[in-house]
Motif scaffolding. Structure first.
Motif, PDB file in Angstrom:
ATOM      1  N   LEU A   7      -2.395 -14.814  -6.385  1.00 22.90           N
ATOM      2  CA  LEU A   7      -1.034 -15.345  -6.256  1.00 22.90           C
ATOM      3  C   LEU A   7      -1.034 -16.411  -5.175  1.00 22.90           C
ATOM      4  CD1 LEU A   7       1.157 -12.112  -6.227  1.00 22.90           C
ATOM      5  CD2 LEU A   7       1.249 -13.929  -7.933  1.00 22.90           C
ATOM      6  N   VAL A   8      -0.383 -17.526  -5.460  1.00 14.86           N
ATOM      7  CA  VAL A   8      -0.150 -18.552  -4.452  1.00 14.86           C
ATOM      8  C   VAL A   8       1.367 -18.668  -4.326  1.00 14.86           C
ATOM      9  CG1 VAL A   8      -0.475 -20.957  -3.770  1.00 14.86           C
ATOM     10  CG2 VAL A   8      -2.285 -19.764  -5.030  1.00 14.86           C
ATOM     11  N   LEU A   9       1.847 -18.406  -3.116  1.00 12.75           N
ATOM     12  CA  LEU A   9       3.280 -18.331  -2.866  1.00 12.75           C
ATOM     13  C   LEU A   9       3.716 -19.355  -1.827  1.00 12.75           C
ATOM     14  CD1 LEU A   9       3.395 -14.459  -2.379  1.00 12.75           C
ATOM     15  CD2 LEU A   9       3.819 -15.717  -4.507  1.00 12.75           C
ATOM     16  N   ASP A  10       4.907 -19.889  -2.008  1.00 15.50           N
ATOM     17  CA  ASP A  10       5.560 -20.718  -1.007  1.00 15.50           C
ATOM     18  C   ASP A  10       6.497 -19.785  -0.253  1.00 15.50           C
ATOM     19  OD1 ASP A  10       6.608 -22.868   0.431  1.00 15.50           O
ATOM     20  OD2 ASP A  10       8.023 -23.404  -1.148  1.00 15.50           O
ATOM     21  N   VAL A  11       6.224 -19.570   1.043  1.00 21.22           N
ATOM     22  CA  VAL A  11       6.945 -18.573   1.828  1.00 21.22           C
ATOM     23  C   VAL A  11       7.603 -19.235   3.033  1.00 21.22           C
ATOM     24  CG1 VAL A  11       6.662 -16.496   3.244  1.00 21.22           C
ATOM     25  CG2 VAL A  11       5.379 -16.728   1.106  1.00 21.22           C
ATOM     26  N   LEU A  12       8.843 -18.852   3.286  1.00 23.10           N
ATOM     27  CA  LEU A  12       9.558 -19.271   4.476  1.00 23.10           C
ATOM     28  C   LEU A  12       9.646 -18.075   5.414  1.00 23.10           C
ATOM     29  CD1 LEU A  12      11.212 -21.675   5.668  1.00 23.10           C
ATOM     30  CD2 LEU A  12      13.236 -20.536   4.744  1.00 23.10           C
ATOM     31  N   LYS A  13       9.250 -18.262   6.679  1.00 19.94           N
ATOM     32  CA  LYS A  13       9.273 -17.155   7.637  1.00 19.94           C
ATOM     33  C   LYS A  13       9.712 -17.657   9.006  1.00 19.94           C
ATOM     34  CE  LYS A  13       5.319 -16.216  10.038  1.00 19.94           C
ATOM     35  NZ  LYS A  13       6.011 -16.600  11.182  1.00 19.94           N
ATOM     36  N   PRO A  14      10.309 -16.776   9.795  1.00 15.13           N
ATOM     37  CA  PRO A  14      10.639 -17.160  11.176  1.00 15.13           C
ATOM     38  C   PRO A  14       9.348 -17.305  11.987  1.00 15.13           C
ATOM     39  CG  PRO A  14      11.128 -14.848  10.809  1.00 15.13           C
ATOM     40  CD  PRO A  14      10.705 -15.407   9.490  1.00 15.13           C
ATOM     41  N   HIS A  15       9.453 -17.895  13.175  1.00 12.20           N
ATOM     42  CA  HIS A  15       8.264 -18.075  14.016  1.00 12.20           C
ATOM     43  C   HIS A  15       7.646 -16.747  14.430  1.00 12.20           C
ATOM     44  CE1 HIS A  15       8.443 -22.398  14.285  1.00 12.20           C
ATOM     45  NE2 HIS A  15       9.739 -22.333  14.545  1.00 12.20           N
ATOM     46  N   ARG A  50       1.947 -21.702   2.763  1.00 13.86           N
ATOM     47  CA  ARG A  50       1.355 -21.509   1.440  1.00 13.86           C
ATOM     48  C   ARG A  50       0.458 -20.282   1.586  1.00 13.86           C
ATOM     49  NH1 ARG A  50      -1.086 -26.116   0.568  1.00 13.86           N
ATOM     50  NH2 ARG A  50      -3.086 -25.393   1.297  1.00 13.86           N
ATOM     51  N   VAL A  51       0.835 -19.201   0.935  1.00 10.49           N
ATOM     52  CA  VAL A  51       0.120 -17.930   1.050  1.00 10.49           C
ATOM     53  C   VAL A  51      -0.664 -17.695  -0.235  1.00 10.49           C
ATOM     54  CG1 VAL A  51       0.380 -15.434   1.300  1.00 10.49           C
ATOM     55  CG2 VAL A  51       1.860 -16.974   2.608  1.00 10.49           C
ATOM     56  N   THR A  52      -1.963 -17.463  -0.087  1.00 11.17           N
ATOM     57  CA  THR A  52      -2.821 -17.146  -1.224  1.00 11.17           C
ATOM     58  C   THR A  52      -3.350 -15.739  -1.037  1.00 11.17           C
ATOM     59  OG1 THR A  52      -3.481 -19.465  -1.417  1.00 11.17           O
ATOM     60  CG2 THR A  52      -4.865 -17.835  -2.542  1.00 11.17           C
ATOM     61  N   LEU A  53      -3.156 -14.908  -2.060  1.00  7.30           N
ATOM     62  CA  LEU A  53      -3.620 -13.519  -2.051  1.00  7.30           C
ATOM     63  C   LEU A  53      -4.500 -13.292  -3.260  1.00  7.30           C
ATOM     64  CD1 LEU A  53      -0.161 -11.952  -1.252  1.00  7.30           C
ATOM     65  CD2 LEU A  53      -2.007 -12.333   0.373  1.00  7.30           C
ATOM     66  N   GLU A  54      -5.604 -12.584  -3.058  1.00  7.10           N
ATOM     67  CA  GLU A  54      -6.487 -12.235  -4.163  1.00  7.10           C
ATOM     68  C   GLU A  54      -6.809 -10.757  -4.112  1.00  7.10           C
ATOM     69  OE1 GLU A  54      -9.895 -14.839  -4.085  1.00  7.10           O
ATOM     70  OE2 GLU A  54      -8.772 -16.442  -5.042  1.00  7.10           O
ATOM     71  N   GLY A  55      -6.993 -10.172  -5.282  1.00 12.22           N
ATOM     72  CA  GLY A  55      -7.345  -8.766  -5.413  1.00 12.22           C
ATOM     73  C   GLY A  55      -7.474  -8.427  -6.880  1.00 12.22           C
ATOM     74  N   GLU A  56      -7.842  -7.187  -7.165  1.00  9.53           N
ATOM     75  CA  GLU A  56      -8.085  -6.792  -8.556  1.00  9.53           C
ATOM     76  C   GLU A  56      -6.801  -6.536  -9.338  1.00  9.53           C
ATOM     77  OE1 GLU A  56     -11.049  -3.880  -9.325  1.00  9.53           O
ATOM     78  OE2 GLU A  56     -12.385  -4.674  -7.799  1.00  9.53           O
ATOM     79  N   ALA A  57      -5.760  -6.072  -8.679  1.00  7.67           N
ATOM     80  CA  ALA A  57      -4.497  -5.778  -9.363  1.00  7.67           C
ATOM     81  C   ALA A  57      -3.357  -5.870  -8.352  1.00  7.67           C
ATOM     82  CB  ALA A  57      -4.547  -4.406 -10.017  1.00  7.67           C
ATOM     83  N   SER A  76       8.937 -19.720  -3.864  1.00  8.72           N
ATOM     84  CA  SER A  76       8.457 -19.915  -5.227  1.00  8.72           C
ATOM     85  C   SER A  76       7.086 -19.264  -5.387  1.00  8.72           C
ATOM     86  CB  SER A  76       8.373 -21.401  -5.582  1.00  8.72           C
ATOM     87  OG  SER A  76       7.422 -22.061  -4.764  1.00  8.72           O
ATOM     88  N   ILE A  77       6.797 -18.950  -6.629  1.00  7.43           N
ATOM     89  CA  ILE A  77       5.457 -18.503  -7.007  1.00  7.43           C
ATOM     90  C   ILE A  77       4.790 -19.723  -7.625  1.00  7.43           C
ATOM     91  CG2 ILE A  77       4.102 -16.943  -8.455  1.00  7.43           C
ATOM     92  CD1 ILE A  77       6.495 -14.978  -8.305  1.00  7.43           C
ATOM     93  N   ASP A  78       3.799 -20.279  -6.916  1.00  3.79           N
ATOM     94  CA  ASP A  78       3.211 -21.556  -7.316  1.00  3.79           C
ATOM     95  C   ASP A  78       1.987 -21.417  -8.207  1.00  3.79           C
ATOM     96  OD1 ASP A  78       5.213 -22.724  -5.871  1.00  3.79           O
ATOM     97  OD2 ASP A  78       3.988 -23.078  -4.098  1.00  3.79           O
ATOM     98  N   GLN A  79       1.338 -20.260  -8.180  1.00  2.00           N
ATOM     99  CA  GLN A  79       0.185 -20.048  -9.049  1.00  2.00           C
ATOM    100  C   GLN A  79      -0.001 -18.554  -9.254  1.00  2.00           C
ATOM    101  OE1 GLN A  79      -4.051 -20.394  -7.760  1.00  2.00           O
ATOM    102  NE2 GLN A  79      -4.058 -22.146  -9.142  1.00  2.00           N
ATOM    103  N   VAL A  80      -0.353 -18.191 -10.483  1.00  2.00           N
ATOM    104  CA  VAL A  80      -0.676 -16.814 -10.826  1.00  2.00           C
ATOM    105  C   VAL A  80      -1.950 -16.849 -11.651  1.00  2.00           C
ATOM    106  CG1 VAL A  80       0.063 -14.729 -12.049  1.00  2.00           C
ATOM    107  CG2 VAL A  80       1.765 -16.171 -10.929  1.00  2.00           C
ATOM    108  N   ALA A  81      -2.901 -15.998 -11.296  1.00  3.72           N
ATOM    109  CA  ALA A  81      -4.113 -15.853 -12.096  1.00  3.72           C
ATOM    110  C   ALA A  81      -4.199 -14.400 -12.540  1.00  3.72           C
ATOM    111  CB  ALA A  81      -5.356 -16.235 -11.287  1.00  3.72           C
ATOM    112  N   CYS A  82      -4.548 -14.208 -13.790  1.00  3.43           N
ATOM    113  CA  CYS A  82      -4.684 -12.869 -14.358  1.00  3.43           C
ATOM    114  C   CYS A  82      -6.040 -12.757 -15.045  1.00  3.43           C
ATOM    115  CB  CYS A  82      -3.595 -12.612 -15.399  1.00  3.43           C
ATOM    116  SG  CYS A  82      -1.939 -12.645 -14.735  1.00  3.43           S
TER     117      CYS A  82
END
Length: 93
Positions: A7-15, A50-57, A76-82
């Motif tokens: 998953l590649v996510l566009d994330v807004l977070k406080p400092h 821009r947060v990228t997470l990888e794993g099996e499920a 937003s969810i900018d990329q999904v790989a399955c």
């Protein structure tokens, strides 16, 4: 349904929490094997990552909940790989 492996996510977070703590908390989630956060923009009170997470499920629900617990939000969810492997996006080079 094929499992989500990236998953590649566009994330807004406080400092606070900082980017290191934010990313390690996401990396500690069950099924997350790798987590990367890149600062895209910094404002007075927030950062865009821009947060990228990888794993099996990966569980988008668990990830969304953790991001919210850390006072962030998914813009937003900018990329999904399955499936068993990720395909490189030819548009990204």
């Amino acid at each position: 349904m094929a499992p989500i492996t990236r998953l590649v996510l566009d994330v807004l977070k406080p400092h606070d929490p900082g980017v290191v703590d934010f990313t390690t908390e996401l990396g500690d989630l069950e099924a997350v094997e790798a987590a990367t956060a890149t600062v895209v923009e910094v404002d007075e009170t927030v950062k865009t990552l821009r947060v990228t997470l990888e794993g099996e499920a990966l569980s988008i629900d668990a990830i969304r909940e953790e991001i919210q617990d850390l006072s962030g939000s998914i813009h937003s969810i900018d990329q999904v790989a399955c499936g068993s492997r990720a395909i490189d996006d030819p548009w990204l080079g």
